[in-house]
Design an enzyme around this catalytic site. Structure first.
Site, short mmCIF file in Angstrom:
data_model
loop_
_atom_site.label_atom_id
_atom_site.label_comp_id
_atom_site.label_asym_id
_atom_site.label_seq_id
_atom_site.Cartn_x
_atom_site.Cartn_y
_atom_site.Cartn_z
CB THR A 49 -0.94 -0.01 1.22
OG1 THR A 49 -1.54 -1.32 1.33
CG2 THR A 49 -2.04 1.03 1.08
N GLY A 103 1.20 1.04 6.09
CA GLY A 103 0.11 0.09 5.93
C GLY A 103 -0.10 -0.71 7.20
CG ASP A 105 -0.18 -7.26 8.18
OD1 ASP A 105 -0.05 -7.25 6.95
OD2 ASP A 105 0.80 -7.15 8.95
CE LYS A 115 3.08 -1.06 10.57
NZ LYS A 115 3.01 -1.47 9.15
CD GLU A 124 6.35 -1.92 8.98
OE1 GLU A 124 6.26 -2.06 7.76
OE2 GLU A 124 5.74 -2.66 9.78
C1 5RP Z 1 5.20 -4.78 6.79
C2 5RP Z 1 3.88 -4.25 7.22
C3 5RP Z 1 2.96 -3.80 6.16
O1 5RP Z 1 2.69 -2.45 6.33
C4 5RP Z 1 1.71 -4.62 6.26
O2 5RP Z 1 2.04 -6.00 6.11
C5 5RP Z 1 0.68 -4.23 5.19
O3 5RP Z 1 1.17 -4.53 3.93
P1 5RP Z 1 0.35 -4.28 2.61
O4 5RP Z 1 0.26 -2.80 2.42
O5 5RP Z 1 1.13 -4.98 1.54
O6 5RP Z 1 -1.01 -4.91 2.81
O7 5RP Z 1 3.55 -4.18 8.37
O8 5RP Z 1 5.95 -5.22 7.88
#
Ligand code: 5RP
Length: 249
Positions: A49, A103, A105, A115, A124
């Site tokens: 994202t 982003g 999960d 996340k 992050e």
């Molecule tokens: C990576 C993360 C991502 O921000 C999370 O997995 C969301 O990813 P996506 O935007 O591909 O759905 O925490 O460690």
């Protein structure tokens, strides 16, 4: 008969992928447009994202001559910033950020997040904690009343490699469920994070007090960080299937 079924399935799954991509873009553009201003230090999250957010940042730099610097949360984010020709910085030079965009999960009704699906949870969380505003961007599939309703892969926990077995056992003993070592897609070995560590994915059972769970897991020797972001996000933008953007504060 089976080929008809599979072609129907593949066309509907293709259109849902397109819809989800469009939804990610809507959320990302809304967040960048509403929260990034001139002369700001911007934290850049990881995942698929955030790619749209970096596209929009680059577009605004080009069109509006916006002056920003970017602090990435992963090797992937760093590459994205460089590929888009955006000014790159780090926490040494910019320990205080104006805004971090990332982003997730899963996002629950109280803005608690899971996340770390991409394994970048530690950086992050550090970058988000250094930002005056932490803004989440996601498509409609991540919007959830309670954690675990949408995201079935569990809570990622980054661990020092030598400790993954005892940490996994302690998490399961104290909180139930199972904390499994994340393996590479090839199954040739474990996923190794940007920090050289392993990831456990803890599949939990039922509702939990996430603040307490987060604190307890962090106290286990060998745990580097958890993918539970409690009380950190200020706002989430969800791109919806109908082309609208839902905001949660
Ligand atoms: C990576 C993360 C991502 O921000 C999370 O997995 C969301 O990813 P996506 O935007 O591909 O759905 O925490 O460690």
């Amino acid at each position: 008969c089976s080929s008809v079924t599979s072609s129907i399935f593949s066309s509907s799954s293709t259109s849902s992928i397109i819809m989800a991509e469009e939804a990610k873009k809507l959320a990302a553009y809304a967040a960048v447009d509403n929260h990034v201003q001139n002369n700001q230090v911007v934290g850049v999250g990881s995942g698929s994202t955030i790619v749209y957010a970096v596209d929009r940042l680059a577009e605004r730099v080009r069109l509006e001559k916006l002056n920003i610097v970017c602090v990435p949360t992963s090797f992937q984010a760093r590459q994205l910033v460089l590929q888009h020709g955006l000014p790159l910085s780090d926490l040494d030079r910019h320990p205080e950020l104006d805004v971090a965009i990332d982003g997730a999960d899963e996002v629950d009704a109280g803005l608690t997040l899971i996340k770390g699906g991409g394994g970048c949870l530690t950086q992050e969380k550090i970058v988000a904690a250094c930002a005056k505003q932490f803004i989440v961007i996601a498509d409609y599939r991540k919007d959830s009343a309670a954690l675990g309703e949408q995201w079935k892969k569990g809570v990622p926990v980054e661990v020092i490699p030598m400790a993954y077995v005892p940490v996994s056992r302690r998490i399961a003993r104290r909180f139930g469920g199972e904390a499994a070592l994340r393996m590479a897609v090839s199954k040739a070995g474990p996923v190794v994070t940007d920090n050289g560590n392993f990831i456990l994915d803890w599949k939990f059972e039922g509702a939990q007090n996430w603040k307490e769970v987060n604190m307890h897991i962090k106290m286990i020797p060998g745990v580097v960080e958890t993918g539970l972001f409690v009380g950190m996000a200020e706002r989430a933008y969800f791109g919806m299937e109908d082309g609208s953007v839902r905001v949660r504060d």
